[in-house]
Design a protein around this motif. Structure first.
Motif, short mmCIF file in Angstrom:
data_model
loop_
_atom_site.label_atom_id
_atom_site.label_comp_id
_atom_site.label_asym_id
_atom_site.label_seq_id
_atom_site.Cartn_x
_atom_site.Cartn_y
_atom_site.Cartn_z
N GLU A 379 -26.67 -15.28 -1.53
CA GLU A 379 -27.04 -13.86 -1.48
C GLU A 379 -27.11 -13.37 -0.03
O GLU A 379 -26.71 -12.24 0.27
N ARG A 380 -27.61 -14.22 0.87
CA ARG A 380 -27.65 -13.84 2.29
C ARG A 380 -26.24 -13.69 2.85
O ARG A 380 -25.98 -12.79 3.67
N MET A 381 -25.34 -14.56 2.42
CA MET A 381 -23.95 -14.42 2.86
C MET A 381 -23.36 -13.10 2.39
O MET A 381 -22.65 -12.41 3.15
N LEU A 382 -23.65 -12.72 1.16
CA LEU A 382 -23.12 -11.47 0.63
C LEU A 382 -23.73 -10.27 1.34
O LEU A 382 -23.07 -9.23 1.52
N LEU A 390 -12.25 -9.27 -1.55
CA LEU A 390 -11.78 -10.48 -2.23
C LEU A 390 -12.78 -11.62 -2.06
O LEU A 390 -13.08 -12.35 -3.01
N GLU A 391 -13.29 -11.77 -0.83
CA GLU A 391 -14.28 -12.82 -0.58
C GLU A 391 -15.56 -12.56 -1.37
O GLU A 391 -16.17 -13.48 -1.91
N ARG A 392 -15.96 -11.29 -1.43
CA ARG A 392 -17.18 -10.95 -2.17
C ARG A 392 -17.00 -11.22 -3.67
O ARG A 392 -17.92 -11.69 -4.34
N ALA A 393 -15.82 -10.94 -4.19
CA ALA A 393 -15.57 -11.17 -5.62
C ALA A 393 -15.63 -12.67 -5.94
O ALA A 393 -16.22 -13.08 -6.95
N GLN A 417 -21.64 -7.65 -11.34
CA GLN A 417 -21.51 -6.20 -11.23
C GLN A 417 -21.54 -5.75 -9.77
O GLN A 417 -20.76 -4.88 -9.35
N GLN A 418 -22.43 -6.36 -8.97
CA GLN A 418 -22.59 -5.95 -7.58
C GLN A 418 -21.42 -6.38 -6.69
O GLN A 418 -21.26 -5.85 -5.58
N THR A 419 -20.66 -7.36 -7.15
CA THR A 419 -19.53 -7.83 -6.33
C THR A 419 -18.19 -7.43 -6.95
O THR A 419 -17.15 -7.94 -6.54
N GLN A 420 -18.22 -6.51 -7.90
CA GLN A 420 -16.99 -6.02 -8.51
C GLN A 420 -16.20 -5.24 -7.47
O GLN A 420 -16.70 -4.29 -6.88
N PRO A 421 -14.96 -5.62 -7.21
CA PRO A 421 -14.19 -4.92 -6.17
C PRO A 421 -13.75 -3.54 -6.67
O PRO A 421 -13.74 -3.26 -7.87
N PRO A 422 -13.38 -2.66 -5.75
CA PRO A 422 -12.85 -1.35 -6.15
C PRO A 422 -11.61 -1.50 -7.03
O PRO A 422 -10.92 -2.52 -6.99
N ALA A 423 -11.34 -0.48 -7.82
CA ALA A 423 -10.25 -0.55 -8.79
C ALA A 423 -8.90 -0.82 -8.13
O ALA A 423 -8.03 -1.47 -8.71
N LYS A 424 -8.74 -0.33 -6.91
CA LYS A 424 -7.44 -0.49 -6.25
C LYS A 424 -7.23 -1.88 -5.66
O LYS A 424 -6.12 -2.21 -5.22
N PHE A 426 -6.60 -5.70 -5.97
CA PHE A 426 -6.06 -6.64 -6.96
C PHE A 426 -6.59 -8.04 -6.66
O PHE A 426 -6.39 -8.57 -5.56
N LEU A 427 -7.28 -8.62 -7.63
CA LEU A 427 -7.83 -9.96 -7.46
C LEU A 427 -6.80 -11.01 -7.85
O LEU A 427 -6.07 -10.84 -8.85
N PRO A 428 -6.72 -12.11 -7.11
CA PRO A 428 -5.85 -13.21 -7.53
C PRO A 428 -6.25 -13.69 -8.93
O PRO A 428 -7.44 -13.71 -9.26
N PRO A 429 -5.28 -14.08 -9.75
CA PRO A 429 -5.60 -14.51 -11.13
C PRO A 429 -6.69 -15.57 -11.22
O PRO A 429 -7.56 -15.47 -12.11
#
Length: 614
Positions: A379-382, A390-393, A417-424, A426-429
């Protein structure tokens, strides 16, 4: 202080004193008498100029008797130059610089010496060399010693000897070994009975550096028993180092002796050098905790030491090597690794390298079941380090998994929920799948079956089917359990590495086959994975499940009891409940039988089974 040359001087009430220098207007006499004369000369002064001359004479007398600190205080009564806040007369500033050098204040001495010129007094160069040598600026000190050589004879023998020691030390540190040995021999002869014992120490050290260990030992002689405590400590240190170099002293014994000697003499270059060398010895033996501890002490207590930058760099290097490679795993148990990290975590580098190091620590905390600490660190890292979406996800998926293990399921969902990236973005599979699967596990733990089905919709592969099988098991849909899991154990390589989720799936499949009366398939499953089943000590359990699959009654049970047991097993929603029910129904154990599970060879006493506790 004992770091200085032992100047023979009298106490106030003594009757025996050293012969003061010829430049001092005093004869061999008790200190009390010399002090009385100096004081009387000051009192009898008739004007300010005479008083200043009396103060300077008094200061020279104190210097001759080795009263350096008293002399510094006395010189403060002289009129001072307002621009430099130092005594106005040049001879007063030179005396002040000499005393400051002798009491270990080289920076103050150099400030006073900088206000003088060679024309003021030839002793300026001599004391400049001494002060620079104390600061370990040996290359700059040596020319100054040479330039001021003519002024050396003006001072008491003990002071001359200390000046020789600093000059020999400078030569030795500059690797001018032969010149150091020759100068030390000259100084010893000049000192006679008052020769400084450190001259012999330096000669022995020079011989040690030239691998002439026997000659060095011979030169040390009785110095390890010398009455002066510093001399004794330094001689013992060198003696230990020679024994280690010769191979006569085991490394553990040498370390023990050097550790003890750290407390024999504290606060000067002797402790500095010993602490630094001892830290490196410990690190060479892979005593990382002790080595880092000593280096930390070194840079804290001796921040101005020449080795301080190297010590700081070495600490950082060792810390990173420990936690970014498998080095820590080779030499430390997991708890010792974590203790080391928390003690020296200020060494964690910034940037990607530091982030990778912290991820390794999170993994180690997870492996040792310290989930709360792993959650706190991640949590401190975040909050402070990870800003890339991408790193946060990816970190969010790890944090959610930790919450799952910690049984803090709601917090796990919130972490995703708090680390969900913006819609634009794209997360690696792999990252997207990891987040999806851990969310499904959290929803399953929260008994939100509808949410689990929505989350797994469209997901394919073993991990998703394992979760669907668990959901089917909770619904007592054993046919679905078999349908979902059987393909993975038909095609699975027997030698493939087993994970905890594979063991759970194997047990669910076996139970599903038993409760759907698929005896041959269960037998084939046991035959295929017999080694793994035996390693898990579940051979008896599988034999008992074979009885269920074939509806075969164990010896000593009645049909009604058997049906009651079978009915009870069908109501189990998880394997742990199933296992505990079997333990209660089984009764007494016997040697050679899997703990808690009955077999056909073990009848239940009296033919009666206790009722299940559901």
């Amino acid at each position: 202080p004992a770091t200085l040359a032992p100047v023979v001087r009298a106490e106030v009430d003594s009757e025996v004193v050293a012969a003061p220098t010829a430049s001092v207007d005093a004869a061999d006499q008790p200190y009390t008498k010399a002090l009385h004369q100096a004081h009387r000369r000051f009192v009898q002064a008739t004007d300010a100029a005479a008083q200043q001359r009396a103060i300077l004479a008094w200061a020279e007398m104190l210097f001759a008797y080795g009263r350096y600190l008293e002399m510094v205080g006395l010189l403060q009564t002289l009129p001072a130059d307002p621009n430099i806040n130092l005594p106005l007369p040049p001879e007063g500033r030179l005396l002040l610089a000499a005393a400051q050098t002798l009491v270990g204040r080289p920076d103050d001495a150099l400030r006073a010496l900088a206000t003088l010129t060679a024309a003021d007094d030839p002793g300026r160069a001599l004391w400049t060399g001494a002060a620079l040598s104390q600061k370990r600026q040996y290359a700059e000190a040596l020319p100054q010693f040479k330039q001021g050589e003519a002024a050396r004879g003006r001072y008491p023998v003990a002071v001359q000897q200390q000046l020789w020691v600093w000059q020999v030390q400078a030569l030795l540190e500059q690797k001018e070994i032969q010149a150091a040995l020759a100068l030390a021999a000259v100084a010893e002869r000049a000192g006679g009975p008052q020769a400084h014992p450190h001259l012999r120490l330096l000669q022995a050290q020079a011989l040690h550096q030239q691998q002439q260990h026997d000659d060095a030992l011979s030169l040390l002689g009785d110095l390890p028993q010398h009455p002066d405590r510093e001399t004794r400590a330094r001689a013992k240190i060198l003696l230990t180092q020679i024994g280690l170099a010769q191979g006569r002293l085991p490394i553990d014994t040498a370390l023990e002796q050097l550790e003890a000697l750290r407390f024999a003499w504290r606060g000067d270059r002797t402790e500095q050098d010993l602490t630094y060398d001892l830290a490196n010895l410990h690190l060479a033996q892979q005593h990382f905790s002790r080595g880092l501890e000593l280096l930390k002490y070194f840079v804290t207590v001796f921040p101005e030491a020449p080795q301080a930058p190297a010590a700081t760099a070495l600490m950082t290097e060792i810390f990173q090597r420990l936690f970014t490679t498998d080095l820590a795993d080779q030499v430390l148990d997991p708890l010792a690794q974590l203790a080391l990290f928390y003690e020296f975590r200020e060494l964690t580098p910034t940037g990607p390298q530091g982030d990778a190091l912290l991820r390794q620590i999170v993994i180690k905390l997870k492996e040792t079941a310290l989930y709360d600490r792993a959650i706190m660190l991640l949590e401190r890292m975040l909050q402070g380090r990870l800003q890339n979406p991408l790193e946060r996800a990816a970190a969010g998926a790890t944090l959610a998994e930790l919450h799952l293990l910690n049984h803090t399921y709601v917090e796990g969902v919130r972490a995703l929920q708090q680390t969900q990236p913006p819609a634009k973005v794209f997360l690696p599979p792999p990252v997207e799948q990891a987040r999806t699967l851990v969310l499904a596990k959290l929803q399953l733990a929260l008994a939100d079956t509808a949410a689990v089905e929505r989350t797994l919709a469209g997901q394919t592969g073993q991990a998703a089917d394992y979760l669907r099988a668990t959901l089917a098991w909770q619904r007592a849909d054993y046919s679905a359990v078999v349908r979902l899991l059987q393909p993975y154990f038909k095609a699975r390589e027997v030698a493939a590495a087993w994970q905890p989720e594979d063991h759970l799936a194997l047990l669910q499949l076996a139970l599903g086959l038993a409760l759907t009366q698929q005896g041959p398939a269960l037998t084939q499953l046991q035959t295929t994975y017999n080694d793994e089943i035996a390693r898990l000590q579940l051979t008896g359990a599988f034999e008992f499940l074979s009885l269920i699959a074939g509806n075969t009654l164990p010896v000593g049970t009645s049909g009604d009891l058997w049906q009651e047991l079978l009915s009870a097993l069908r109501t189990m929603t998880d394997f742990n409940a199933f296992y505990q029910t079997l333990r209660q129904w089984r009764g007494p154990t016997s040697a050679g039988v899997d703990e808690g599970l009955p077999t056909t060879a073990e009848p239940v006493p009296g033919g009666v089974l206790p009722p299940p506790a559901l």
